[in-house]
Design a protein around this motif. Sequence first.
Motif, PDB file in Angstrom:
ATOM      1  N   SER A 204      38.845  33.131  31.538  1.00 34.10           N
ATOM      2  CA  SER A 204      39.302  33.730  32.300  1.00 34.10           C
ATOM      3  C   SER A 204      38.173  34.042  33.547  1.00 34.10           C
ATOM      4  N   ALA A 205      37.217  34.820  33.013  1.00 32.37           N
ATOM      5  CA  ALA A 205      35.942  35.187  34.162  1.00 32.37           C
ATOM      6  C   ALA A 205      35.761  34.419  34.848  1.00 32.37           C
ATOM      7  N   ARG A 206      35.521  33.285  34.672  1.00 35.96           N
ATOM      8  CA  ARG A 206      35.457  32.046  35.890  1.00 35.96           C
ATOM      9  C   ARG A 206      37.103  31.864  36.692  1.00 35.96           C
ATOM     10  N   LEU A 207      38.127  32.052  36.367  1.00 37.89           N
ATOM     11  CA  LEU A 207      39.734  32.220  37.747  1.00 37.89           C
ATOM     12  C   LEU A 207      38.944  34.035  38.909  1.00 37.89           C
ATOM     13  N   VAL A 208      39.088  35.005  37.421  1.00 33.70           N
ATOM     14  CA  VAL A 208      38.508  36.021  38.503  1.00 33.70           C
ATOM     15  C   VAL A 208      37.367  36.425  39.394  1.00 33.70           C
ATOM     16  N   GLU A 209      36.563  35.474  39.365  1.00 36.60           N
ATOM     17  CA  GLU A 209      35.122  35.006  40.312  1.00 36.60           C
ATOM     18  C   GLU A 209      35.714  34.341  41.160  1.00 36.60           C
ATOM     19  N   VAL A 210      36.803  33.192  40.904  1.00 40.93           N
ATOM     20  CA  VAL A 210      37.543  32.139  42.233  1.00 40.93           C
ATOM     21  C   VAL A 210      38.083  33.247  43.280  1.00 40.93           C
ATOM     22  N   ILE A 211      39.163  34.126  42.212  1.00 40.04           N
ATOM     23  CA  ILE A 211      39.674  34.846  43.241  1.00 40.04           C
ATOM     24  C   ILE A 211      38.761  35.947  44.049  1.00 40.04           C
ATOM     25  N   ARG A 212      38.504  36.570  43.462  1.00 42.98           N
ATOM     26  CA  ARG A 212      37.166  37.825  44.074  1.00 42.98           C
ATOM     27  C   ARG A 212      36.258  37.359  45.205  1.00 42.98           C
ATOM     28  N   ASP A 213      36.037  35.512  45.267  1.00 41.93           N
ATOM     29  CA  ASP A 213      35.174  35.455  46.506  1.00 41.93           C
ATOM     30  C   ASP A 213      36.289  34.655  47.522  1.00 41.93           C
ATOM     31  N   ALA A 214      37.691  34.372  46.805  1.00 39.09           N
ATOM     32  CA  ALA A 214      38.580  33.928  47.838  1.00 39.09           C
ATOM     33  C   ALA A 214      38.877  35.107  48.833  1.00 39.09           C
ATOM     34  N   LEU A 215      39.101  36.600  48.045  1.00 37.14           N
ATOM     35  CA  LEU A 215      39.777  37.387  49.132  1.00 37.14           C
ATOM     36  C   LEU A 215      39.094  37.695  50.418  1.00 37.14           C
ATOM     37  N   PRO A 216      39.855  38.259  51.452  1.00 37.44           N
ATOM     38  CA  PRO A 216      38.778  39.455  52.327  1.00 37.44           C
ATOM     39  C   PRO A 216      38.883  40.588  51.617  1.00 37.44           C
ATOM     40  N   GLN A 217      37.451  41.194  52.931  1.00 40.31           N
ATOM     41  CA  GLN A 217      37.302  42.383  51.513  1.00 40.31           C
ATOM     42  C   GLN A 217      38.392  43.359  51.698  1.00 40.31           C
ATOM     43  N   ALA A 218      38.646  43.575  52.538  1.00 36.62           N
ATOM     44  CA  ALA A 218      40.227  44.431  53.012  1.00 36.62           C
ATOM     45  C   ALA A 218      40.752  44.421  51.909  1.00 36.62           C
ATOM     46  N   ALA A 219      41.424  43.210  51.056  1.00 40.13           N
ATOM     47  CA  ALA A 219      42.293  42.922  50.152  1.00 40.13           C
ATOM     48  C   ALA A 219      41.872  43.290  48.969  1.00 40.13           C
ATOM     49  N   LYS A 220      39.804  43.549  48.591  1.00 39.85           N
ATOM     50  CA  LYS A 220      39.767  43.622  47.492  1.00 39.85           C
ATOM     51  C   LYS A 220      39.313  45.332  47.314  1.00 39.85           C
ATOM     52  N   ARG A 221      39.501  46.015  48.707  1.00 39.57           N
ATOM     53  CA  ARG A 221      39.474  47.600  48.895  1.00 39.57           C
ATOM     54  C   ARG A 221      40.873  48.059  47.596  1.00 39.57           C
ATOM     55  N   THR A 222      41.909  46.940  47.800  1.00 39.07           N
ATOM     56  CA  THR A 222      43.228  48.212  47.429  1.00 39.07           C
ATOM     57  C   THR A 222      43.879  46.922  45.961  1.00 39.07           C
ATOM     58  N   GLY A 223      44.815  48.507  45.396  1.00 36.69           N
ATOM     59  CA  GLY A 223      45.958  47.572  44.372  1.00 36.69           C
ATOM     60  C   GLY A 223      44.891  47.513  43.232  1.00 36.69           C
ATOM     61  N   GLY A 224      43.272  47.950  43.002  1.00 27.38           N
ATOM     62  CA  GLY A 224      42.774  47.734  41.843  1.00 27.38           C
ATOM     63  C   GLY A 224      42.331  46.178  41.495  1.00 27.38           C
ATOM     64  N   ASN A 225      41.758  46.159  40.178  1.00 24.61           N
ATOM     65  CA  ASN A 225      41.133  44.562  40.331  1.00 24.61           C
ATOM     66  C   ASN A 225      42.165  42.984  41.479  1.00 24.61           C
ATOM     67  N   PRO A 226      41.401  42.362  41.747  1.00 25.31           N
ATOM     68  CA  PRO A 226      41.910  41.786  43.083  1.00 25.31           C
ATOM     69  C   PRO A 226      42.078  40.549  41.655  1.00 25.31           C
ATOM     70  N   ALA A 227      42.452  40.355  40.847  1.00 25.39           N
ATOM     71  CA  ALA A 227      42.986  39.471  39.810  1.00 25.39           C
ATOM     72  C   ALA A 227      44.011  39.506  39.473  1.00 25.39           C
ATOM     73  N   LYS A 228      44.828  40.983  38.927  1.00 22.32           N
ATOM     74  CA  LYS A 228      45.774  41.585  38.468  1.00 22.32           C
ATOM     75  C   LYS A 228      47.029  40.774  39.055  1.00 22.32           C
ATOM     76  N   ARG A 229      47.514  40.385  40.014  1.00 21.49           N
ATOM     77  CA  ARG A 229      48.852  40.104  40.996  1.00 21.49           C
ATOM     78  C   ARG A 229      48.329  38.419  40.104  1.00 21.49           C
ATOM     79  N   THR A 230      47.773  37.428  40.209  1.00 21.14           N
ATOM     80  CA  THR A 230      47.532  36.545  40.086  1.00 21.14           C
ATOM     81  C   THR A 230      47.585  36.160  38.659  1.00 21.14           C
ATOM     82  N   PHE A 231      47.190  37.043  37.439  1.00 21.54           N
ATOM     83  CA  PHE A 231      47.576  36.921  35.733  1.00 21.54           C
ATOM     84  C   PHE A 231      48.694  37.114  35.167  1.00 21.54           C
ATOM     85  N   GLN A 232      48.833  38.031  36.478  1.00 21.08           N
ATOM     86  CA  GLN A 232      50.825  38.353  36.183  1.00 21.08           C
ATOM     87  C   GLN A 232      51.148  37.764  36.178  1.00 21.08           C
ATOM     88  N   ALA A 233      50.889  36.701  37.304  1.00 22.63           N
ATOM     89  CA  ALA A 233      51.639  35.434  37.667  1.00 22.63           C
ATOM     90  C   ALA A 233      52.060  34.185  36.937  1.00 22.63           C
TER      91      ALA A 233
END
Length: 319
Positions: A183-212
């Motif tokens: 899971s840690a590698r997936l979280v890192e890949v998601i974090r690196d893929a997102l634009p800065q603005a998306a990282k600043r909202t909605g908590g952990n940027p991986a949350k929605r992908t993990f839910q899906a």
Amino acid sequence: MTEARHVPVMLQRCLDLLAPALEAPGAVVVDCTLGLGGHSEALLARFPGARLVALDRDTAALELSRTRLAPYGDRATLVHAVYDELPAVLAGLGIASVQGVLFDLGVSSMQLDEADRGFAYAQDAPLDMRMDQTKGIGAAEVLNTYPPGELVRILRAYGEEKQAKRIVSAVVREREKEPFDRSARLVEVIRDALPQAAKRTGGNPAKRTFQALRIEVNGELEVLGRAIPAAVGALAVGGRIAVLSYHSLEDRLVKQVLAAGAASTAPPGLPVVPERYQPRLRLLTRGAELPTDEEIAQNRRAAPARLRGAERLRPEVDA
């Protein structure tokens, strides 16, 4: 102990909603999502004349709850089943109808807290996410084998992820180098893929992908779409259903089923409405009820909870 740190969500309100249907001796209540048994134990304690049937797809949860509920003896029947299998479970037990049904949807506390299950994006673990570890494919296989277009669809439909294309492009690029398994590698890949603005909202940027991924792995929405109508169908007249949801996709589906049951299906203009067109359900909650601030302060996992309830008004009538 896992059991000790498990706090059932909106427990008192669930008990109060179901109470009018469960106070008569011989009432049967179904806990469709047993988990660690917090709601089930409270139901058995508050309604001493009631019998409990509890379902869970997670064999580890069943074993823990079996010990917890042992003091109640044969008043508690625990079954390894997914909740859309409710009609078959009741038929197998010779139960024609029930007085109460409770759903506490989403991931159980145990599944979140046991690191090796892979549900939590906050700790590194194998990418599994299966609620029933005896069958099916895990999240790693979904990530490593699904076509890019299918992954985009899953992230958009089940995670409501606006950045699905960016995330999937990064996942496909990375899985070609080395398959995903943690899971840690997936979280890192998601974090690196997102634009800065998306990282600043909605908590952990991986949350929605993990839910899906979790919803896809466990077929949660398809199962729920069958389970709620089946549960309504199992209710005796005067029986009640209470459903706790934790994200908008679940809550929307529950709302649609309960609202449809509470509506008249009569063609317009009938001077007298035959029984077969009259509502089968009466809604017990105004919209979705939310946990109190005090409960959220005591149990942060209660924060996204949405509770809906309904009462069965009449039997099925053939058209």
